[in-house]
Design a protein around this motif. Structure first.
Motif, PDB file in Angstrom:
ATOM      1  N   LEU A 758      41.188  38.633  44.569  1.00  0.00           N
ATOM      2  CA  LEU A 758      40.197  38.723  43.488  1.00  0.00           C
ATOM      3  C   LEU A 758      40.205  37.497  42.591  1.00  0.00           C
ATOM      4  O   LEU A 758      39.280  37.299  41.800  1.00  0.00           O
ATOM      5  CB  LEU A 758      40.451  39.981  42.651  1.00  0.00           C
ATOM      6  N   VAL A 761      36.995  35.378  42.464  1.00  0.00           N
ATOM      7  CA  VAL A 761      35.752  35.820  41.816  1.00  0.00           C
ATOM      8  C   VAL A 761      35.695  35.204  40.422  1.00  0.00           C
ATOM      9  O   VAL A 761      36.580  35.436  39.593  1.00  0.00           O
ATOM     10  CB  VAL A 761      35.696  37.364  41.734  1.00  0.00           C
ATOM     11  N   ARG A 766      32.207  38.313  37.843  1.00  0.00           N
ATOM     12  CA  ARG A 766      32.882  39.581  37.539  1.00  0.00           C
ATOM     13  C   ARG A 766      31.995  40.435  36.620  1.00  0.00           C
ATOM     14  O   ARG A 766      31.845  41.648  36.843  1.00  0.00           O
ATOM     15  CB  ARG A 766      34.231  39.312  36.865  1.00  0.00           C
ATOM     16  N   GLU A 767      31.432  39.794  35.612  1.00  0.00           N
ATOM     17  CA  GLU A 767      30.588  40.536  34.680  1.00  0.00           C
ATOM     18  C   GLU A 767      29.369  41.115  35.399  1.00  0.00           C
ATOM     19  O   GLU A 767      28.984  42.269  35.170  1.00  0.00           O
ATOM     20  CB  GLU A 767      30.150  39.615  33.547  1.00  0.00           C
ATOM     21  N   LEU A 785      37.688  48.033  39.503  1.00  0.00           N
ATOM     22  CA  LEU A 785      37.579  46.576  39.531  1.00  0.00           C
ATOM     23  C   LEU A 785      37.838  45.964  38.162  1.00  0.00           C
ATOM     24  O   LEU A 785      38.399  44.868  38.073  1.00  0.00           O
ATOM     25  CB  LEU A 785      36.193  46.170  40.042  1.00  0.00           C
ATOM     26  N   ARG A 786      37.451  46.654  37.098  1.00  0.00           N
ATOM     27  CA  ARG A 786      37.705  46.113  35.752  1.00  0.00           C
ATOM     28  C   ARG A 786      39.214  45.951  35.541  1.00  0.00           C
ATOM     29  O   ARG A 786      39.681  44.923  35.046  1.00  0.00           O
ATOM     30  CB  ARG A 786      37.103  47.021  34.682  1.00  0.00           C
ATOM     31  N   PHE A 789      40.416  43.076  37.816  1.00  0.00           N
ATOM     32  CA  PHE A 789      40.021  41.763  37.283  1.00  0.00           C
ATOM     33  C   PHE A 789      40.886  41.377  36.089  1.00  0.00           C
ATOM     34  O   PHE A 789      41.253  40.210  35.909  1.00  0.00           O
ATOM     35  CB  PHE A 789      38.551  41.783  36.878  1.00  0.00           C
ATOM     36  N   ALA A 794      40.662  34.743  36.952  1.00  0.00           N
ATOM     37  CA  ALA A 794      39.911  33.985  37.945  1.00  0.00           C
ATOM     38  C   ALA A 794      40.496  32.591  38.121  1.00  0.00           C
ATOM     39  O   ALA A 794      40.866  31.933  37.154  1.00  0.00           O
ATOM     40  CB  ALA A 794      38.443  33.887  37.517  1.00  0.00           C
TER      41      ALA A 794
END
Length: 882
Positions: A758, A761, A766-767, A785-786, A789, A794
């Motif tokens: 991840l 990304v 991501r947003e 995923l939040r 992340f 990133a």
């Protein structure tokens, strides 16, 4: 486990020996180190056997110093075998520590310390015959080991017999040390009379007094010579009885038949009466050996299986054997061959049998024995190679195991490295040719060895064919135990190696078969250390495939106490370390991953898993913010370690890692250029698709991503393909596709715990992914995923995806562009480039079309914006066409 010799327990006291209470009391003292130092024939061995027979408060472990050990490791392997034979440790402990010593002979002291700690009762180690200076520094190293063990293990005691001063006499005073010298062992008048009365009860009192009154009779050996001479002289009360004894001794040494008997039988490190008869043709061999014992030339011993064996004293064996070899060299090969057969079949001493087979140049039998002697420790291997150096190479080539050993030694030395492949190749070919005449177990072992050889030579097809056959044969025989226990350990070793070969052949399912079979094989034979290795292989396969949760569970099944000490942090433990590092990358704990890999640093220059360690390391460093450092390390190590024999699967993993580093360091254009020049895996195709979506949009990215999704075999392939597809969907505005591929990402993360990819990304992506999921009311998926992340910052900047795609110029177009920046005259450009003006016009049209402009000013502005006017790179592009 490799079967070692049936080493003897303490010998029985010789018949006719007398008890010497004053000396036994000295050995019973409080000192933890007792040294009996005296010349041969003074009764050292008899004294130690008597003490061992009556010792009640300690467990006695007897090590016979004859023959002298060829190395420190070989001595301590004897000790371990004896401790096990006494029932002091279980099979698993023995297997674990023997494996540790075989892997790292320098670890013998730690192995013995752990073993003694496992023994509940106090242990007294008796070493009968320490010979300082023999076989290099082996005895000195053993002496220092003994001193350290005495210091560190309070329940350990040691009694040593030697003919010379040793390093043991420099023990620190706190240990307590007693030394019995030749003067202490000298017979008193009463003891001389007692020996004479026991050995020769018919001897007159006057003869006994005469013998007792002579200083030459103070040693047990010389006294027995005298008594034996008197027995045959008939002059039982003669005044010249001692002179006659010496004449008898000289006469006996001149007896060619007795001389040949001693010389031939002394070639063997130990023998029984049957072997003595076979070697010499003497039907009275047993009686002769008993006479030699009475004369002090050696002694009978009893193995832990109850066999009655004879062992010559060190000096007798060396002198008699050397004398025989000088007088009758033509007879040596036949005798060594017979001794090799007896040592192998009767005594089960594989290493001694192997050495004698090589001395006999019986290479066929040597190969048969070698199959069962594996794995050798480094010192044993050195001894074998020393013997192999005397044999013509053309003969070695015909015997696969011997060729493999020799090739490994040549490969380890830079001066002879270039000669190794020929021996590896012959080992692989001959292993296959000879397999038809072997038993199924032997064929399986040969196939496994063949797989290792082809892996070292970088031959993937041959490697995997041999590995599959090894696994098939061992699985077919799963229900039937090996007819020879000595093959079990090497079979388990090669089952593990077949799993490694299958992984490098890019056949993970076959590798899983091998490691799973090894778990069952290890349970059946109680090879707990091998079970750890098999579980490491299974965890490694899961970690590399992205099944992080499964890998973590398998790693938890490994029992740390079952690892041989050197395996845990060495080659055999490397797969567990690598697996744990990948698990930690998904925790996220990149520093923990680096810590796991750092343990393997001492082996990195020689270990075959170097690219696996390197890739995990550079990804961890990149996650810690050291991207440039990671890229530099990767390029430097890859350039140094990649060679012609590097396997295709390794090259593909390196290409993928290189592409990932290009992405995170902003060299996104390099991903496409490098990736398209290689045979790409699904994972690499996905990375290439991400680069194409940024550089050229959907036209270049769609087929790459579609192929990556179609060919994905495991969770890591699927996750990279999903991330790449999501990146493309965000670029092209496909809301439905974004929702679909983002949900796939979340599913893989939840099911397998794979999260480290991840980092590819970007923040804005991501947003947008979270917004797409929430817009579709996929709140649970968005939450997964939040959280992921948030844990994985990133590694790719938004500017990478927002940058305008730069056109790819040919070399001639680049040259024309640089000339255009200096002059607007087409004639001047033509003159500078040695072409016609019409050619310049055509090249400018092509250049303007690629830049999407129609004038010199627009072209230069566009080139500056796209950074196309940087210094030329002569390594890329096409050749100029005029």
């Amino acid at each position: 486990m490799t079967s070692r010799a049936s080493f003897p327990t303490a010998p029985q006291p010789p018949s006719g020996s007398i008890v010497r209470p004053r000396l036994l009391a000295a050995l019973d003292g409080p000192e933890r180190l007792c040294i009996v130092r005296a010349a041969g024939g003074t009764g050292k061995t008899t004294l130690l056997t008597q003490w061992a027979e009556h010792a009640h408060e300690a467990v006695v472990v007897w090590i016979d110093g004859d023959p002298a050990p060829t190395s420190r490791a070989s001595f301590w392997l004897r000790a371990l075998t004896q401790v096990h034979a006494r029932g002091l440790v279980d099979d698993a402990t023995l297997y674990r520590e023997v494996a540790a010593i075989a892997d790292a002979p320098g670890d013998v002291e730690s192995a013995m310390r752990r073993t003694l700690d496992d023994v509940a009762a106090p242990v007294t180690l008796i070493v009968d015959g320490v010979h300082p200076g023999a076989h290099g520094d082996a005895w000195d190293e053993v002496a220092h080991d003994l001193l350290r063990l005495l210091r560190d293990v309070p329940s350990f005691r040691c009694i040593v017999a030697t003919s010379q001063p040793t390093a043991l006499e420099h023990a620190e005073p706190s240990l307590g040390r007693r030394v019995l010298t030749e003067a202490d062992l000298a017979l008193t008048d009463d003891e001389v009379r007692a020996v004479a009365e026991t050995a020769s009860p018919w001897l007159s009192t006057g003869a006994r007094d005469l013998i007792a009154g002579n200083d030459a009779s103070r040693h047990v050996g010389s006294l027995r010579y005298s008594l034996d001479a008197v027995a045959r002289s008939g002059e039982r009360e003669s005044d010249d009885v001692l002179a006659h004894a010496h004449r008898e001794l000289i006469d006996r040494l001149g007896d060619s038949k007795l001389r040949d008997f001693v010389g031939a039988t002394a070639l063997s490190p130990v023998l029984d009466a049957d072997l003595a008869r076979e070697l010499t043709g003497r039907d009275d061999a047993s009686e002769l050996l008993t006479r030699l014992e009475s004369a002090g030339a050696g002694h009978w011993i009893e193995s832990h299986t109850g066999a009655r064996l004879f062992r010559y004293g060190t000096h007798v064996r060396a002198q008699a054997g050397g004398d025989f070899a000088a007088r009758k060299p033509h007879a040596l090969r036949d005798l060594h061959a017979r001794i090799a057969q007896w040592l192998f079949h009767e005594l089960k001493d594989d290493m001694a049998a192997l050495e004698h087979a090589l001395e006999a140049r019986d290479l066929e039998f040597a190969g048969h024995v070698a199959l069962r002697a594996l794995p050798l420790n480094r010192d044993e291997g050195s001894r074998v190679v020393e013997l192999l150096r005397r044999i013509p190479a053309v003969q070695i080539h015909r015997h696969p195991l011997l060729a493999l050993w020799y090739g490994l030694v040549l490969n380890a030395d830079p001066a002879t490295h270039s000669r190794a492949p020929e021996f590896f190749a012959s080992a692989g070919v001959m292993a296959r040719l000879q397999s038809r005449s072997l038993s199924p177990w032997e064929r399986a072992v040969h196939r496994g060895l063949e797989s290792v050889v082809w892996r070292m030579l970088g031959q993937p097809r041959r490697m995997i064919d041999a590995a599959r056959r090894c696994i098939d044969l061992l699985e077919e025989m799963e229900a039937a135990p090996s007819p020879e226990d000595r093959l079990a350990d090497i079979a388990s070793t090669l089952l593990y190696q077949s799993g490694v070969s299958a992984f490098y052949a890019d056949e993970p399912d076959t590798a899983r078969r091998a490691f799973s079979a090894l778990v069952e094989f290890s349970d059946r034979h109680d090879f707990r250390h091998r079970r750890n290795a098999a579980l490491s292989g299974l965890a490694f396969l899961d970690a590399m495939a992205g099944r992080v949760t499964s890998a973590r569970r398998t790693l938890e099944r490994i029992v740390d106490a079952d690892w041989p000490h050197t395996w845990r942090d060495g080659y055999m433990g490397a797969l567990a370390r690598i697996a744990r590092a990948w698990v930690l990358l998904s925790e996220p704990d990149p520093q923990g991953a680096l810590d796991e890999l750092t343990v393997l640093d001492p082996h990195f220059d020689t270990i075959e898993h170097w690219e696996l360690i390197l890739i995990a390391r550079v990804l961890a460093e990149s996650m810690l913010g050291r991207r440039r450092e990671a890229a530099y390390r990767f390029e430097r190590v890859r350039a140094a370690r990649t060679k012609r024999s590097t396997l295709p699967s390794s090259l593909d993993r390196l290409a993928t890692a290189e592409a990932l580093l290009d992405l995170v360091t902003g060299h996104i254009a390099d991903v496409r250029r490098r990736g398209n020049n290689r045979r790409s895996s699904p994972l690499l195709r996905a990375v290439e698709g991400m680069a194409e979506s940024a550089l050229a949009g959907s036209a270049g990215a769609t087929p790459l991503i579609a192929r990556a999704e179609r060919d994905a075999r495991d969770p890591v392939d699927e996750l990279f393909a999903a991330i790449s597809a999501t990146t493309l969907a965000l670029r092209t505005g496909g809301l439905r596709d974004t929702h679909r591929t983002a949900a796939r990402i979340a599913g893989i993360v939840s099911e397998h715990g794979l999260r480290w990819p991840l980092v590819l990304v970007s923040p804005s992506d991501r947003e947008r992914i979270l917004a797409a999921l929430e817009g579709a009311a996929e709140f649970g998926t968005a939450e997964v995923l939040r959280d992921a992340f948030a844990a994985f910052p990133a590694q790719i900047d938004d500017s990478v995806w927002g940058a305008e795609a730069a056109p790819v110029l040919s070399r001639r177009e680049t040259v024309v562009l640089h000339a255009l920046a200096e002059t607007g005259s087409r004639a001047e450009i033509a003159e500078r480039l040695f072409v016609s003006v019409n050619t310049v016009k055509a090249q400018l049209r092509s250049l303007y079309a690629k830049l999407g402009v129609s004038s010199r000013e627009e072209a230069l502005a566009r080139a500056i914006a796209l950074d196309l006017l940087s210094p030329e790179d002569d390594s890329d592009g096409e050749e100029a066409v005029s």
